[in-house]
Every structure is written in C-alpha cells, then in structure tokens.
Design an enzyme around this catalytic site. Structure first.
Site, PDB file in Angstrom:
ATOM      1  N   THR A  47      56.257  37.809  40.564  1.00 53.59           N
ATOM      2  CA  THR A  47      55.262  38.668  39.878  1.00 53.59           C
ATOM      3  C   THR A  47      55.189  40.209  40.115  1.00 53.59           C
ATOM      4  OG1 THR A  47      52.827  38.651  39.932  1.00 53.59           O
ATOM      5  CG2 THR A  47      53.686  38.029  41.632  1.00 53.59           C
ATOM      6  N   ASP A  48      54.503  40.831  39.283  1.00 58.45           N
ATOM      7  CA  ASP A  48      54.186  42.276  39.080  1.00 58.45           C
ATOM      8  C   ASP A  48      53.046  42.368  40.198  1.00 58.45           C
ATOM      9  OD1 ASP A  48      52.229  41.590  37.665  1.00 58.45           O
ATOM     10  OD2 ASP A  48      52.514  43.103  36.299  1.00 58.45           O
ATOM     11  N   GLU A  49      52.271  41.560  40.559  1.00 55.50           N
ATOM     12  CA  GLU A  49      51.107  41.701  41.658  1.00 55.50           C
ATOM     13  C   GLU A  49      51.754  41.854  42.780  1.00 55.50           C
ATOM     14  OE1 GLU A  49      47.976  38.880  40.936  1.00 55.50           O
ATOM     15  OE2 GLU A  49      48.618  38.415  38.759  1.00 55.50           O
ATOM     16  N   TYR A  72      47.145  35.391  46.941  1.00 58.12           N
ATOM     17  CA  TYR A  72      48.527  35.156  46.048  1.00 58.12           C
ATOM     18  C   TYR A  72      49.348  36.001  45.936  1.00 58.12           C
ATOM     19  CZ  TYR A  72      50.922  34.927  41.644  1.00 58.12           C
ATOM     20  OH  TYR A  72      51.876  34.731  40.679  1.00 58.12           O
ATOM     21  N   LYS A  85      53.285  35.667  47.484  1.00 56.29           N
ATOM     22  CA  LYS A  85      54.736  35.840  46.506  1.00 56.29           C
ATOM     23  C   LYS A  85      55.362  37.025  47.060  1.00 56.29           C
ATOM     24  CE  LYS A  85      55.608  34.077  43.203  1.00 56.29           C
ATOM     25  NZ  LYS A  85      56.286  32.850  42.889  1.00 56.29           N
TER      26      LYS A  85
END
Ligand code: NAD
Ligand code: TYD
Length: 353
Positions: free
Chosen positions: A129-131, A154, A158
C-alpha cells in the site's frame, strides 16, 4: 504457470482471480484464504467451475498448512494479497495485523526460499500500500524512493512486510517484486470501507459517518486497473523492483461521497440531496493521515501501464454493481452468514478438483 494467490476471497484478490482465471486457461490458480470476515467464497463463485482454479482454506499464520500447499503445488508465482486491511480495525485490535501481515508474510517467504532453491522461473509478488509512506501535505507525490513513514498499526505492519520481502531478495536472492498502490474501489469490497459503506448506508437510509471535516484526500484507483498493473509487473518487471500504482484521481472524502450521491441518484431517480442529508460528521480517526497521492510514472514509463478508468467511469461501474448486488452486501455483512462459512469451510478444503 502455477499461481498461488493469497487472500483471493477478498476484495482485490477476488477481482484478480475473476479476471485472470477465465482468461488464462493454460495457467493454474490456487487461491488460499482463511475466509476471515472480509473474505468470502461468494466473491469467487463465478470461477468455481473452472478447471484451472482451486481453493484451499489455509491461514497464512499456519506454516504447516502452507507447507502442505507448497508440497502439493510448488507454485511458480506467488501473488500475496492476504492481509488484515482496514485501518480502523488496526487501531482497535493491532495484534491480528502483526500476526497476519508480518508473520504470515514471513511464513510465505520462508517457504518460497525453501521450495524455490532449484527453481529457475519463479517470483514472489508482494501487494502493498501507499500508506507505508505516511501522510502528504497539500502538495507533492509519493515516489518509489519516498522514505517509509507509516503512521497506523496497519501501515506499520505493511511496511514491516515490505522490508521482509526486500530483505529476502537481498540476503537469499529470492526473486521478488513489490507494488505500493493507492486506495482501490470497485466490486466485492467489504462494506466497512468508505465507498461500499457509503453506498450501503445511502440505500438503507442509514447515516454516513464522515471522519473529521471530510477534507482528507485519497487517490482512487478502480480495482481492475490495479489487477492489470500487477499482471504487468509479474510478467515484465526486472527482479527486485518496486512500483507505485495510482489512479491520479485525488478526491477529498466529502467529494467522494458527493460523487456517489450524484451517480446513485441518476440510477434510482431519488433527489441526490436526500442522500446527502444522511451525511453525519463524526469524531476523527486517531492519527488520520491527511493526504495520499501517487506518482505512477515509473510503472507507466517502464511497463507501459496506465489506468483505463476515469473516476466517473469507474464510480459509475461501481455504483451499478452495488445496486445490482444488494443481496451480496446483506449476505457478507450478516454475522449468521459469516458463522455459517466458518462452520462449513474451516475444516475442509474446497475445490473443483
Ligand atoms: P480484503 O480485506 O478485502 O481481503 C483480504 C483477504 O485476505 C480476505 O479474503 C481475507 O480472508 C484474507 N486473509 C486475511 N487474513 C488471512 C490469513 N491470516 N490467512 C489467509 N488469508 C487471510 O483486503 P483487500 O482490500 O483485498 O487488500 C488486499 C491486499 O491489497 C492487502 O495486502 C492490502 O494491504 C493491499 N492493498 C489494498 C488497498 C485497498 O484500497 N483495498 C490498496 C493498496 C493495497
Ligand atoms: P478507508 O476506505 O477506510 O481507507 P483508508 O483508511 O485505507 O484510506 O477510508 C478512506 C477515507 O475515508 C479515509 O480518509 C477515512 C475516511 N472514512 C470516513 O470518513 N468514514 C468512514 O466511515 C470510513 C470507513 C472512512
């Protein structure tokens, strides 16, 4: 090719399988999923009949269970989607995220390392993810060299899994690729995420909770475009590369909800203002990242991928899908159905073979 797809009963994994299983009849696709609350065999029922598709109910935290699958199939490509994926849940119960996202990924890497010792053509593709990059201010974009700065349990889990994947490539020469994608939308997304939750609540006359002032920005990508990008990477990328994937569709959360109200109203004939009256501003999410935006020029320039859907065309398809599948929304949200699935599928394998 034998593809091992983890998390294939979830939102993006199911879209991937629904697209590629019928198209790639010469290839074999093994879906492994533990059918957690967001994974559902209803999402893949259209491909159950295909002879190149198999399902195994396995938890990626279960090393021996995974080993059994590797012994059975020794896949050529692993496409690793399985994860705990919802930020709000990670704030409430982070342990699940550490176990599935970090330890689960570690188990898969260990098995790939072991089973691929003498294999020539193999690849571990990690869907991320870009998060992991944290939050942007008003300007700027995430590139592949943006430093990691995860801010939620989260995104931290990741980011950890991304680091593990890179470490296995660096230390053990495991052939890997990674993609970091922006927010996806489309069919089969569990109705706890902003877009399906909003549509479900609009249709059921419930209030639509908007965190804070609704000005947080996300870069939205239609899920099938994400799946196509992954396919491009798997087949055309150099080993060890990372790609950012995004739709170049930045919208505030409030704008998203307005777009959905307008499109839904055009289908139902209801006044869009009626839907908008259902919006209720609620207490902000703790640590809420302000803005995500992707610079996807690397995947565009090197692999020739760009998204096919605009926000209008993608949202229109999405709204129509949820309108036509209100029974799906009810079923996947019902506790009874979730327990039925667990009861029926927890101790046996399901496949067409
Ligand atoms: P999802 O929650 O809809 O699906 C996750 C799937 O993984 C479910 O089928 C679930 O049952 C399965 N799963 C969870 N824990 C498992 C375990 N321990 N063992 C086996 N299976 C397990 O999530 P999604 O939105 O489809 O996301 C898929 C991947 O894409 C995730 O890795 C996520 O981080 C990443 N991603 C998602 C988005 C997005 O906007 N949804 C954006 C970028 C990246
Ligand atoms: P979400 O779909 O949970 O994805 P992510 O947190 O991974 O970006 O949320 C998208 C945006 O919508 C995010 O800024 C939080 C916001 N949001 C709300 O305002 N209300 C809600 O009920 C939800 C689920 C999200």
């Amino acid at each position: 090719m034998i593809y091992l797809v983890t998390g294939g009963a979830g939102f993006i994994g199911a879209n991937f399988l629904n697209y590629f299983v019928p198209k790639q009849k010469e290839d074999i696709f093994i879906n492994i999923d533990n059918l957690s609350y967001s994974g559902n065999l209803l999402n893949v029922q259209n491909i159950e009949k295909y002879e190149n598709y198999f399902f195994r109910n396995v938890d990626i935290q279960d090393y021996d269970g995974l080993k059994h699958v590797f012994n059975e199939w020794n896949p050529d490509v692993i496409i690793h989607f399985a994860a705990e994926s919802h930020v709000d849940r990670s704030i409430l119960s982070p342990l699940h995220f550490m176990k599935t996202n970090i330890l689960g990924t570690f188990n898969l890497l260990e098995l790939a390392k072991h089973f691929w010792k003498n294999k020539d053509r193999c690849l571990f593709h990690h869907v991320s993810t870009d998060e992991v990059y944290g939050s942007l201010k008003e300007s700027g974009y995430f590139t592949e060299t943006t430093p990691y700065h995860p801010t939620s349990p989260y995104s931290a889990s990741k980011a950890s899994s991304d680091h593990l994947v890179r470490a296995y490539c660096h230390t053990y020469d495991l052939p890997v690729t990674i993609s970091n994608c922006s927010n996806n939308y489309g069919p089969y997304q569990f109705p706890e995420k902003l877009i399906p939750m909003t549509l479900s609540n609009f249709l059921n006359g419930k209030s639509v909770p908007i965190y804070g002032d609704g000005q947080n920005v996300r870069d939205w990508l239609y899920v099938e475009d994400h799946c196509q990008a992954i396919w491009h990477i798997i087949h055309n990328s150099e080993i060890g590369e990372t790609y950012n994937i995004g739709g170049n569709n930045e919208l505030t959360n409030l704008e998203v909800v307005h777009v959905l109200a307008d499109i839904l109203a055009a289908f139902t004939g209801v006044d869009p203002l009626k839907y908008l009256e259902q919006i209720s501003f609620v207490k902000d999410r703790p640590g809420h990242d302000y803005r995500y935006a992707i610079d996807a020029s690397k995947i565009k320039n090197i692999l020739g991928w760009s998204p096919a859907e605009s926000i209008q065309s993608g949202m229109k398809k999405t709204v129509k899908w949820y309108l036509d599948h209100q029974d799906w929304m009810e079923k996947v949200s019902s506790d009874e159905y979730q327990s039925w699935l667990k009861l029926n599928y927890s101790d046996r394998e399901v496949s067409n073979g």
